[in-house]
Design a protein around this motif. Structure first.
Motif, mmCIF file in Angstrom:
data_model
loop_
_atom_site.group_PDB
_atom_site.id
_atom_site.type_symbol
_atom_site.label_atom_id
_atom_site.label_comp_id
_atom_site.label_asym_id
_atom_site.label_seq_id
_atom_site.Cartn_x
_atom_site.Cartn_y
_atom_site.Cartn_z
ATOM 1 N N GLY A 1 15.743 -14.419 -1.233
ATOM 2 C CA GLY A 1 15.396 -15.160 -2.447
ATOM 3 C C GLY A 1 14.209 -14.528 -3.145
ATOM 4 O O GLY A 1 13.447 -15.213 -3.836
ATOM 5 N N GLN B 1 13.015 -14.177 -7.770
ATOM 6 C CA GLN B 1 12.190 -14.901 -8.760
ATOM 7 C C GLN B 1 11.326 -15.941 -8.052
ATOM 8 O O GLN B 1 11.484 -16.206 -6.865
ATOM 9 C CB GLN B 1 13.043 -15.568 -9.842
ATOM 10 C CG GLN B 1 13.794 -16.801 -9.392
ATOM 11 C CD GLN B 1 14.488 -17.537 -10.553
ATOM 12 O OE1 GLN B 1 14.652 -17.012 -11.650
ATOM 13 N NE2 GLN B 1 14.898 -18.770 -10.297
ATOM 14 N N ASP C 1 18.821 -11.218 -2.802
ATOM 15 C CA ASP C 1 19.041 -12.307 -3.749
ATOM 16 C C ASP C 1 20.514 -12.303 -4.150
ATOM 17 O O ASP C 1 21.157 -11.255 -4.172
ATOM 18 C CB ASP C 1 18.158 -12.122 -5.001
ATOM 19 C CG ASP C 1 17.859 -13.436 -5.701
ATOM 20 O OD1 ASP C 1 16.703 -13.896 -5.642
ATOM 21 O OD2 ASP C 1 18.796 -14.017 -6.290
ATOM 22 N N ILE D 1 14.880 -19.554 -0.185
ATOM 23 C CA ILE D 1 16.025 -20.176 -0.865
ATOM 24 C C ILE D 1 16.177 -21.636 -0.417
ATOM 25 O O ILE D 1 16.067 -21.947 0.771
ATOM 26 C CB ILE D 1 17.309 -19.379 -0.557
ATOM 27 C CG1 ILE D 1 17.192 -17.971 -1.147
ATOM 28 C CG2 ILE D 1 18.544 -20.106 -1.099
ATOM 29 C CD1 ILE D 1 18.110 -16.963 -0.504
ATOM 30 N N ASN E 1 19.676 -25.070 2.752
ATOM 31 C CA ASN E 1 18.265 -25.235 3.117
ATOM 32 C C ASN E 1 17.972 -24.924 4.577
ATOM 33 O O ASN E 1 16.908 -24.407 4.891
ATOM 34 C CB ASN E 1 17.805 -26.666 2.804
ATOM 35 C CG ASN E 1 17.688 -26.929 1.317
ATOM 36 O OD1 ASN E 1 16.775 -26.424 0.675
ATOM 37 N ND2 ASN E 1 18.628 -27.683 0.766
ATOM 38 N N LYS F 1 15.179 -30.152 5.271
ATOM 39 C CA LYS F 1 13.830 -29.562 5.274
ATOM 40 C C LYS F 1 13.059 -29.995 6.519
ATOM 41 O O LYS F 1 12.258 -29.228 7.069
ATOM 42 C CB LYS F 1 13.079 -29.954 4.000
ATOM 43 C CG LYS F 1 13.653 -29.354 2.711
ATOM 44 C CD LYS F 1 13.596 -27.835 2.694
ATOM 45 C CE LYS F 1 13.732 -27.248 1.298
ATOM 46 N NZ LYS F 1 13.829 -25.771 1.312
ATOM 47 N N PRO G 1 5.879 -26.622 0.498
ATOM 48 C CA PRO G 1 5.263 -26.860 -0.811
ATOM 49 C C PRO G 1 5.302 -28.330 -1.202
ATOM 50 O O PRO G 1 6.194 -29.079 -0.805
ATOM 51 C CB PRO G 1 6.141 -26.050 -1.772
ATOM 52 C CG PRO G 1 6.969 -25.145 -0.923
ATOM 53 C CD PRO G 1 7.112 -25.842 0.391
HETATM 54 N N1 LIG Z 1 9.580 -26.355 -6.997
HETATM 55 C C1 LIG Z 1 9.063 -27.253 -6.201
HETATM 56 O O1 LIG Z 1 8.312 -28.142 -6.649
HETATM 57 C C2 LIG Z 1 9.393 -27.239 -4.729
HETATM 58 C C3 LIG Z 1 8.833 -28.221 -3.920
HETATM 59 C C4 LIG Z 1 9.084 -28.192 -2.555
HETATM 60 C C5 LIG Z 1 9.898 -27.198 -2.028
HETATM 61 N N2 LIG Z 1 10.459 -26.274 -2.832
HETATM 62 C C6 LIG Z 1 11.293 -25.238 -2.206
HETATM 63 O O2 LIG Z 1 10.872 -23.986 -2.679
HETATM 64 C C7 LIG Z 1 11.931 -23.040 -2.521
HETATM 65 C C8 LIG Z 1 12.080 -22.204 -3.770
HETATM 66 O O3 LIG Z 1 12.522 -23.022 -4.791
HETATM 67 P P1 LIG Z 1 12.756 -22.423 -6.238
HETATM 68 O O4 LIG Z 1 13.265 -23.490 -7.119
HETATM 69 O O5 LIG Z 1 11.516 -21.698 -6.638
HETATM 70 O O6 LIG Z 1 13.886 -21.356 -5.939
HETATM 71 P P2 LIG Z 1 14.910 -20.665 -6.969
HETATM 72 O O7 LIG Z 1 16.027 -21.599 -7.278
HETATM 73 O O8 LIG Z 1 14.154 -20.081 -8.085
HETATM 74 O O9 LIG Z 1 15.546 -19.557 -6.032
HETATM 75 C C9 LIG Z 1 14.823 -18.430 -5.608
HETATM 76 C C10 LIG Z 1 15.776 -17.260 -5.601
HETATM 77 O O10 LIG Z 1 16.808 -17.503 -4.648
HETATM 78 C C11 LIG Z 1 18.045 -17.033 -5.155
HETATM 79 N N3 LIG Z 1 19.174 -17.755 -4.544
HETATM 80 C C12 LIG Z 1 19.543 -19.037 -4.758
HETATM 81 N N4 LIG Z 1 20.620 -19.329 -4.013
HETATM 82 C C13 LIG Z 1 20.940 -18.210 -3.314
HETATM 83 C C14 LIG Z 1 21.951 -17.871 -2.377
HETATM 84 N N5 LIG Z 1 22.887 -18.771 -2.010
HETATM 85 N N6 LIG Z 1 21.964 -16.644 -1.835
HETATM 86 C C15 LIG Z 1 21.036 -15.727 -2.196
HETATM 87 N N7 LIG Z 1 20.059 -15.970 -3.093
HETATM 88 C C16 LIG Z 1 20.014 -17.207 -3.644
HETATM 89 C C17 LIG Z 1 17.954 -17.263 -6.657
HETATM 90 O O11 LIG Z 1 18.804 -16.359 -7.362
HETATM 91 C C18 LIG Z 1 16.472 -17.033 -6.953
HETATM 92 O O12 LIG Z 1 16.202 -15.720 -7.397
HETATM 93 C C19 LIG Z 1 13.158 -23.864 -2.140
HETATM 94 O O13 LIG Z 1 13.368 -23.768 -0.760
HETATM 95 C C20 LIG Z 1 12.764 -25.279 -2.529
HETATM 96 O O14 LIG Z 1 13.441 -26.246 -1.769
HETATM 97 C C21 LIG Z 1 10.231 -26.279 -4.177
#
Ligand SMILES: NC(=O)c1ccc[n+]([C@@H]2O[C@H](COP(=O)([O-])OP(=O)(O)OC[C@H]3O[C@@H](n4cnc5c(N)ncnc54)[C@H](O)[C@@H]3O)[C@@H](O)[C@H]2O)c1
Length: 268
Positions: free
Chosen positions: A16, A19, A40, A93, A116, A162, A188
């Motif tokens: 992942g 981005q 990715d 991811i 997850n 999670k 996070p």
């Molecule tokens: N944003 C928040 O507030 C928050 C809070 C708690 C936890 N999280 C966790 O943080 C992590 C990142 O979240 P995000 O929204 O920044 O991620 P995102 O959706 O931006 O994904 C990150 C990267 O993973 C790639 N990706 C997605 N599915 C994929 C797959 N099946 N195979 C290969 N690559 C894949 C995407 O193309 C992307 O470049 C996650 O685990 C999320 O649960 C986020």
């Protein structure tokens, strides 16, 4: 500083990494001299990040869908072969499906567990097998959420998955410490990401329950991930580090928090 982290010349796979938190992790690793395989589902994202840090370290962009077990194991093998022997992995991811528990379809439950929890098990097992076969130590870090440490209303399957990560790294710690392999979680809180961008003024007041009164950044998550990957965390395994501006520690009764902050009351 570089020797403090011990990451110079090491090789880390970031699942992942195209981005957001994954990209920030790749950038920080590269700044510390660590070579990175950037996996990715969107190859163009991985290639862009690889090109941007490619002047600093060796990079390997890899296209993979982590929901495909065989492709995921093959991607780990490819990183080991083409980047060089891995010293660890970070996985970011993950995504939540939303809906009430009463209405939830079994397929929706499984989808949250696959994207997850399950893929992390598959990838971590593949990395740990390679490390054990080489007799090399390593560090594995996954991204969970503070919603795995408390209730997750209307995203129950995500919260349970999670939470599963937090338990799984404890077992990895116990089973894999004999091989010098550490496993930890970064959890996070509310983070500004490409998928959940900052809303400017519309966001004002929305994060009052966060003691630090703001959302975090992907760079703040990357710092915790890189810490766990590095020698700075050499005696830490099986742990979850919340990076949440104090949200998990927050006082549960909203009014008292607000009043205490204004100095109206001093606490209970
Ligand atoms: N944003 C928040 O507030 C928050 C809070 C708690 C936890 N999280 C966790 O943080 C992590 C990142 O979240 P995000 O929204 O920044 O991620 P995102 O959706 O931006 O994904 C990150 C990267 O993973 C790639 N990706 C997605 N599915 C994929 C797959 N099946 N195979 C290969 N690559 C894949 C995407 O193309 C992307 O470049 C996650 O685990 C999320 O649960 C986020």
């Amino acid at each position: 500083m570089q020797s403090l982290f011990g990451l110079e010349g090491k090789r880390i796979l970031v699942l992942g990494g195209g981005q957001g938190m994954g990209e920030a992790t790749v950038r920080l690793l590269a700044s510390l001299g660590c070579h990175v395989a950037i996996a990715d589902r969107e190859l163009d994202r991985a290639e862009r990040v690889a090109a941007e840090v490619g002047g600093l370290v060796k990079t390997l962009p890899i296209a993979v869908d982590v929901l495909d077990d065989a492709a995921l194991v093959a991607a780990v093998g490819r990183a080991e072969r083409e980047l060089g022997p891995l010293d660890g992995m970070a996985t970011v991811i993950g995504m939540a499906g939303w809906g009430s528990l009463l209405e939830m379809e079994y397929e929706a439950w499984d989808a949250d567990h696959r994207r997850n929890l399950r893929y992390f098990f598959v990838a971590a097992q593949a990395v740990a097998r390679l490390l054990k076969a080489r007799g090399a130590p390593g560090s594995i870090v996954c991204v969970s959420s503070i919603d795995g440490a408390r209730s997750a209303p209307f995203h129950a399957s995500y919260g349970a998955a999670k939470a599963g990560l937090m338990n799984l790294v404890k077992t990895m710690a116990v089973e894999w410490s004999a091989y010098g392999i550490r496993a930890n979680v970064v959890a996070p809180g509310a983070i500004i990401t490409p998928r959940i961008p900052h809303l400017g003024d519309a966001e004002a007041g929305a994060f009052e329950r966060v003691p630090m009164l703001r959302r975090g950044t992907v760079d703040e998550i990357a710092k915790a991930i890189v810490f766990m990957l590095s020698d700075m965390a050499s005696y830490i395994t099986g742990q979850t580090l919340a990076v949440d501006g104090g949200l998990l520690a927050a006082y549960p009764i909203e009014m008292k928090e607000r009043e205490a902050r204004k100095g109206v009351i001093g606490g209970v």
